[in-house]
Write a protein that holds these residues in place. Structure first.
Motif, PDB file in Angstrom:
ATOM      1  N   ALA A 179      74.549  40.923 -22.770  1.00  0.00           N
ATOM      2  CA  ALA A 179      74.048  41.971 -21.884  1.00  0.00           C
ATOM      3  C   ALA A 179      72.723  41.553 -21.244  1.00  0.00           C
ATOM      4  CB  ALA A 179      73.877  43.276 -22.663  1.00  0.00           C
ATOM      5  N   TYR A 180      71.860  40.898 -22.017  1.00  0.00           N
ATOM      6  CA  TYR A 180      70.572  40.478 -21.454  1.00  0.00           C
ATOM      7  C   TYR A 180      70.762  39.415 -20.370  1.00  0.00           C
ATOM      8  CZ  TYR A 180      65.938  38.457 -21.044  1.00  0.00           C
ATOM      9  OH  TYR A 180      64.739  37.980 -20.534  1.00  0.00           O
ATOM     10  N   LEU A 181      71.689  38.502 -20.571  1.00  0.00           N
ATOM     11  CA  LEU A 181      71.947  37.489 -19.542  1.00  0.00           C
ATOM     12  C   LEU A 181      72.466  38.134 -18.263  1.00  0.00           C
ATOM     13  CD1 LEU A 181      73.580  34.609 -21.637  1.00  0.00           C
ATOM     14  CD2 LEU A 181      71.202  34.852 -20.923  1.00  0.00           C
ATOM     15  N   LEU A 182      73.286  39.178 -18.401  1.00  0.00           N
ATOM     16  CA  LEU A 182      73.769  39.887 -17.215  1.00  0.00           C
ATOM     17  C   LEU A 182      72.640  40.668 -16.540  1.00  0.00           C
ATOM     18  CD1 LEU A 182      77.233  41.196 -18.451  1.00  0.00           C
ATOM     19  CD2 LEU A 182      76.800  39.425 -16.747  1.00  0.00           C
ATOM     20  N   LEU A 183      71.673  41.106 -17.337  1.00  0.00           N
ATOM     21  CA  LEU A 183      70.540  41.829 -16.773  1.00  0.00           C
ATOM     22  C   LEU A 183      69.717  40.942 -15.847  1.00  0.00           C
ATOM     23  CD1 LEU A 183      68.431  44.236 -16.762  1.00  0.00           C
ATOM     24  CD2 LEU A 183      67.395  43.078 -18.739  1.00  0.00           C
ATOM     25  N   HIS A 238      75.211  34.070 -10.124  1.00  0.00           N
ATOM     26  CA  HIS A 238      75.578  34.437 -11.506  1.00  0.00           C
ATOM     27  C   HIS A 238      74.982  33.451 -12.521  1.00  0.00           C
ATOM     28  CE1 HIS A 238      78.333  37.378  -9.825  1.00  0.00           C
ATOM     29  NE2 HIS A 238      78.879  36.424  -9.096  1.00  0.00           N
ATOM     30  N   THR A 239      73.770  33.025 -12.266  1.00  0.00           N
ATOM     31  CA  THR A 239      73.086  32.077 -13.154  1.00  0.00           C
ATOM     32  C   THR A 239      71.744  32.641 -13.587  1.00  0.00           C
ATOM     33  OG1 THR A 239      72.046  30.922 -11.286  1.00  0.00           O
ATOM     34  CG2 THR A 239      74.176  30.085 -12.072  1.00  0.00           C
ATOM     35  N   LEU A 259      82.515  32.802 -22.169  1.00  0.00           N
ATOM     36  CA  LEU A 259      81.856  33.819 -21.363  1.00  0.00           C
ATOM     37  C   LEU A 259      80.735  33.235 -20.521  1.00  0.00           C
ATOM     38  CD1 LEU A 259      81.671  36.733 -23.962  1.00  0.00           C
ATOM     39  CD2 LEU A 259      83.057  36.662 -21.888  1.00  0.00           C
ATOM     40  N   ILE A 260      80.209  32.095 -20.947  1.00  0.00           N
ATOM     41  CA  ILE A 260      79.140  31.430 -20.209  1.00  0.00           C
ATOM     42  C   ILE A 260      79.372  29.927 -20.257  1.00  0.00           C
ATOM     43  CG2 ILE A 260      77.436  33.239 -20.689  1.00  0.00           C
ATOM     44  CD1 ILE A 260      76.243  31.358 -22.819  1.00  0.00           C
ATOM     45  N   THR A 261      78.711  29.227 -19.369  1.00  0.00           N
ATOM     46  CA  THR A 261      78.603  27.777 -19.443  1.00  0.00           C
ATOM     47  C   THR A 261      77.117  27.435 -19.510  1.00  0.00           C
ATOM     48  OG1 THR A 261      78.602  27.532 -17.030  1.00  0.00           O
ATOM     49  CG2 THR A 261      80.737  27.387 -18.164  1.00  0.00           C
ATOM     50  N   VAL A 262      76.821  26.317 -20.140  1.00  0.00           N
ATOM     51  CA  VAL A 262      75.431  25.900 -20.333  1.00  0.00           C
ATOM     52  C   VAL A 262      75.258  24.498 -19.775  1.00  0.00           C
ATOM     53  CG1 VAL A 262      73.570  25.554 -21.987  1.00  0.00           C
ATOM     54  CG2 VAL A 262      75.288  27.316 -22.420  1.00  0.00           C
ATOM     55  N   GLU A 263      74.237  24.326 -18.959  1.00  0.00           N
ATOM     56  CA  GLU A 263      73.929  23.022 -18.385  1.00  0.00           C
ATOM     57  C   GLU A 263      72.446  22.713 -18.610  1.00  0.00           C
ATOM     58  OE1 GLU A 263      74.951  22.840 -14.299  1.00  0.00           O
ATOM     59  OE2 GLU A 263      76.892  23.842 -14.567  1.00  0.00           O
ATOM     60  N   PRO A 264      72.123  21.466 -18.906  1.00  0.00           N
ATOM     61  CA  PRO A 264      70.700  21.106 -19.040  1.00  0.00           C
ATOM     62  C   PRO A 264      70.025  21.111 -17.668  1.00  0.00           C
ATOM     63  CG  PRO A 264      72.083  19.156 -19.207  1.00  0.00           C
ATOM     64  CD  PRO A 264      73.020  20.329 -19.158  1.00  0.00           C
ATOM     65  N   SER A 265      68.745  21.363 -17.676  1.00  0.00           N
ATOM     66  CA  SER A 265      67.986  21.361 -16.427  1.00  0.00           C
ATOM     67  C   SER A 265      66.680  20.611 -16.640  1.00  0.00           C
ATOM     68  CB  SER A 265      67.699  22.794 -15.955  1.00  0.00           C
ATOM     69  OG  SER A 265      66.869  23.464 -16.880  1.00  0.00           O
ATOM     70  N   PRO A 268      83.738  34.563 -15.250  1.00  0.00           N
ATOM     71  CA  PRO A 268      84.594  35.749 -15.171  1.00  0.00           C
ATOM     72  C   PRO A 268      85.146  36.093 -16.552  1.00  0.00           C
ATOM     73  CG  PRO A 268      85.099  34.225 -13.399  1.00  0.00           C
ATOM     74  CD  PRO A 268      84.168  33.505 -14.319  1.00  0.00           C
ATOM     75  N   ILE A 269      85.193  37.361 -16.870  1.00  0.00           N
ATOM     76  CA  ILE A 269      85.549  37.754 -18.223  1.00  0.00           C
ATOM     77  C   ILE A 269      87.057  37.768 -18.451  1.00  0.00           C
ATOM     78  CG2 ILE A 269      85.675  40.234 -17.784  1.00  0.00           C
ATOM     79  CD1 ILE A 269      84.231  40.618 -20.499  1.00  0.00           C
ATOM     80  N   ARG A 270      87.851  37.906 -17.405  1.00  0.00           N
ATOM     81  CA  ARG A 270      89.296  38.011 -17.604  1.00  0.00           C
ATOM     82  C   ARG A 270      89.883  36.777 -18.279  1.00  0.00           C
ATOM     83  NH1 ARG A 270      92.723  41.006 -19.305  1.00  0.00           N
ATOM     84  NH2 ARG A 270      91.536  42.609 -18.195  1.00  0.00           N
TER      85      ARG A 270
END
Length: 251
Positions: free
Chosen positions: A119-123, A130-131, A162-168, A188-190
């Motif tokens: 929920a916090y990431l969506l906030l 969507h990042t 639900l998410i992907t993670v990439e280094p930055s 996308p959640i589906r």
């Protein structure tokens, strides 16, 4: 001019039909993960109508005693009324500043901490890309979780697709390259829900096959009782006279 039509498979959907709103001000109450999940479920069911603790228990995948305990805390904080409905002041806040969660999030049986981090990431996500790229310390501070719990929750969201993670990385004023915070992309959640249901179906099939194997083994054991290889020798049995030891030299 030719009018463009929506491609097949890309239906135009009203977000109100598949997402629900949560007020941004909820983070000011410093809710525990379980309290946050229950409050979110009440937002999802707004207006609640005849929402009972039993219905909430099924929806949030918690025990009845846990739900009743945290509902009492939400009532004490004046977020929820005694009738399990949203308080009037919170309903007013939702019309000003809010973020949204997908309805299907309750189908994934996420742990309360993973639910809260999601929920916090969506906030804080960028609504166009969507990042977002918060640090573990930022996530832990915003959700009132331990840093290790926040890291574990991120791993859970990653496993659930639900998410992907990439280094930055970034460059400072001197041109030095430094490692930055991880870049999170909300998926996308589906597809995540479909994959979760497939895993559940596969687990049910494995459990059913295991039960069939045990039943066949029990039926086989009943038809073919096991015979001990060596029968125990009774202590009262004496050897035959021919088998008794004779002295080598008789006096």
């Amino acid at each position: 001019m030719r009018r463009r039509s929506t491609p097949i498979g890309w239906p135009r959907r009203d977000p109100r039909h598949y997402r629900f709103a949560i007020p941004n001000a909820v983070w000011d109450y410093h809710l525990k993960p379980a309290e946050f999940v229950i409050f979110s479920y009440l937002c999802y069911h707004r207006p609640p109508g005849t929402l009972t603790p039993e219905v909430i228990t099924t929806g949030v995948h918690m025990t009845s005693s846990t739900v009743k305990k945290h509902l009492g805390t939400l009532v004490d904080k004046e977020l929820v009324t005694a009738e399990r409905s949203l308080a009037l002041d919170v309903q007013c806040i939702t019309s000003e500043k809010f973020f949204t969660l997908p309805n299907e999030v309750f189908l994934l049986n996420l742990s309360p901490s993973a639910f809260m981090v999601y929920a916090y990431l969506l906030l804080i996500e960028d609504r166009r890309t969507h990042t977002c790229h918060p640090s573990y310390n930022t996530i832990a501070a915003a959700t009132d979780l331990a840093k290790n719990t926040a890291m574990k929750s991120i791993s859970t969201l990653l496993e659930m697709n639900l998410i992907t993670v990439e280094p930055s990385s970034y460059f400072d004023k001197r041109g030095m390259k430094w490692k930055g915070n991880s870049l999170y992309t909300i998926q996308p959640i589906r597809p995540a829900v479909d994959a979760f249901h497939q895993r559940q179906l596969r687990q049910l099939e494995l459990d059913a096959e295991r039960r069939r194997t045990l039943r066949r083994q029990e039926e086989y054991d009943l038809r073919h009782p096991k015979v001990p290889l060596c029968a125990p020798i009774s202590a009262s049995v004496t050897p035959a006279p021919s088998q008794q030891c004779k002295p080598l030299c008789a006096r």
